[in-house]
Design an enzyme around this catalytic site. Sequence first.
Site, short mmCIF file in Angstrom:
data_model
loop_
_atom_site.label_atom_id
_atom_site.label_comp_id
_atom_site.label_asym_id
_atom_site.label_seq_id
_atom_site.Cartn_x
_atom_site.Cartn_y
_atom_site.Cartn_z
N LYS A 231 0.83 -1.21 0.00
CA LYS A 231 0.00 0.00 0.00
C LYS A 231 0.87 1.26 0.00
CE LYS A 231 -3.98 -1.96 2.51
NZ LYS A 231 -4.76 -1.84 3.77
N TYR B 43 -12.53 -2.76 -2.36
CA TYR B 43 -13.03 -2.70 -0.98
C TYR B 43 -14.56 -2.66 -0.94
CZ TYR B 43 -8.40 -2.12 1.10
OH TYR B 43 -7.11 -2.31 1.54
N PHE C 103 -15.22 4.59 7.65
CA PHE C 103 -13.87 4.93 7.17
C PHE C 103 -13.67 4.67 5.68
CE2 PHE C 103 -13.82 0.66 9.08
CZ PHE C 103 -13.36 -0.11 8.02
N ARG D 157 -1.52 -14.34 4.65
CA ARG D 157 -2.38 -13.66 5.62
C ARG D 157 -1.75 -13.70 7.02
NH1 ARG D 157 -6.81 -10.16 5.01
NH2 ARG D 157 -7.95 -10.58 6.90
N THR E 7 -5.52 -6.98 11.03
CA THR E 7 -5.78 -5.72 10.32
C THR E 7 -5.20 -4.51 11.05
OG1 THR E 7 -7.84 -6.72 9.54
CG2 THR E 7 -7.64 -4.32 9.33
N ARG F 121 2.44 -6.38 9.58
CA ARG F 121 1.68 -5.23 10.10
C ARG F 121 2.07 -4.90 11.53
NH1 ARG F 121 -4.22 -7.07 7.71
NH2 ARG F 121 -4.16 -5.88 5.77
N ASN G 57 -1.39 0.04 7.47
CA ASN G 57 -1.10 -1.37 7.76
C ASN G 57 -0.35 -2.08 6.63
OD1 ASN G 57 -3.20 -1.81 6.03
ND2 ASN G 57 -4.50 -2.91 7.49
N HIS H 190 -2.01 -5.26 1.68
CA HIS H 190 -3.27 -5.99 1.56
C HIS H 190 -2.92 -7.43 1.22
CE1 HIS H 190 -7.19 -7.35 0.29
NE2 HIS H 190 -6.57 -7.91 -0.73
N GLU I 41 -10.06 -10.92 -6.54
CA GLU I 41 -9.09 -9.82 -6.51
C GLU I 41 -8.03 -9.95 -7.60
OE1 GLU I 41 -9.49 -9.07 -1.68
OE2 GLU I 41 -7.63 -9.87 -2.50
P1 IDP Z 1 -7.85 -6.77 6.02
O1 IDP Z 1 -7.05 -5.76 5.23
O2 IDP Z 1 -7.08 -7.27 7.21
O3 IDP Z 1 -8.43 -7.86 5.18
P2 IDP Z 1 -10.52 -5.55 6.11
O4 IDP Z 1 -11.49 -5.67 7.23
O5 IDP Z 1 -10.81 -6.26 4.83
O6 IDP Z 1 -9.09 -5.98 6.69
O7 IDP Z 1 -10.32 -4.01 5.84
C1 IDP Z 1 -9.65 -3.56 4.69
C2 IDP Z 1 -8.80 -2.36 5.06
O8 IDP Z 1 -9.63 -1.31 5.57
C3 IDP Z 1 -7.77 -2.60 6.15
O9 IDP Z 1 -6.60 -3.23 5.69
C4 IDP Z 1 -7.51 -1.20 6.65
O10 IDP Z 1 -6.66 -0.51 5.72
C5 IDP Z 1 -8.90 -0.59 6.55
N1 IDP Z 1 -9.62 -0.67 7.83
C6 IDP Z 1 -10.26 -1.76 8.33
N2 IDP Z 1 -10.83 -1.49 9.52
C7 IDP Z 1 -10.56 -0.19 9.75
C8 IDP Z 1 -10.89 0.72 10.83
O11 IDP Z 1 -11.55 0.34 11.81
N3 IDP Z 1 -10.44 1.99 10.74
C9 IDP Z 1 -9.71 2.44 9.67
N4 IDP Z 1 -9.37 1.63 8.63
C10 IDP Z 1 -9.78 0.34 8.67
MG MG Z 2 -9.95 -7.86 3.73
#
Ligand code: IDP
Ligand code: MG
Length: 174
Positions: A15, A55, A63, A96, A102, A113, A127, A130, A141
């Site tokens: 990212k 997304y 967010f 993963r 996350t 992360r 973080n 992805h 994806e």
């Molecule tokens: P993942 O990346 O671990 O699969 P997801 O729930 O799919 O997590 O969320 C995608 C992305 O959205 C995360 O990697 C992060 O960048 C962002 N994100 C997820 N939850 C939050 C939050 O609570 N606050 C701000 N950004 C978030």
């Molecule tokens: Mg995800």
Amino acid sequence: MANAGADEATLVLIKPDAIQRRQVGLVLERLERLGLELVGAKAMPVSRRLAEEHYNHLRDKPFFEELLKLLCGELHGVPHVLAFVYAGPDAVARVRQLAGATNPDRAEPSSIRGSLGRNMPGGVMENVIHASSDPQEAEREIMLWFRPEELLRPLPWWTKKTASRTTRARRGGL
Ligand code: IDP
Ligand code: MG
């Protein structure tokens, strides 16, 4: 059927936050140590539309807008992401696990992360990467981010899907 099994493939994005913080080498070194097969690699700009599709499952989250800006590089002044496809047994779960949870504050300290990510004031999560969450998502994806001819070798499940689509289209045209 999802691409589970010996030829499982997964999508990784480095990212914009990690590109801005010069963490690309560190991340790739960690990924490389998994011993998976590199099937695709490219740098590319991210349109808002692509970010929205990627997304899509988070559309209703508060967010979401900020997340789109993050992936499009607007928050870090970085005009691209780096996209990779890795393949091998359990590729999705292994990447993963290496990525970690996350939220960088909750991720294992040894994960990517947990060791390289951070939460910024205002709620932006930096973080780093992805990583596809499951084999079904990985297929969706990979098809979203890559064209088949950009991959170093065909992915069997994709070839099958394309073939059946072509067959359907031909039938539909009769
Ligand atoms: P993942 O990346 O671990 O699969 P997801 O729930 O799919 O997590 O969320 C995608 C992305 O959205 C995360 O990697 C992060 O960048 C962002 N994100 C997820 N939850 C939050 C939050 O609570 N606050 C701000 N950004 C978030
Ligand atoms: Mg995800």
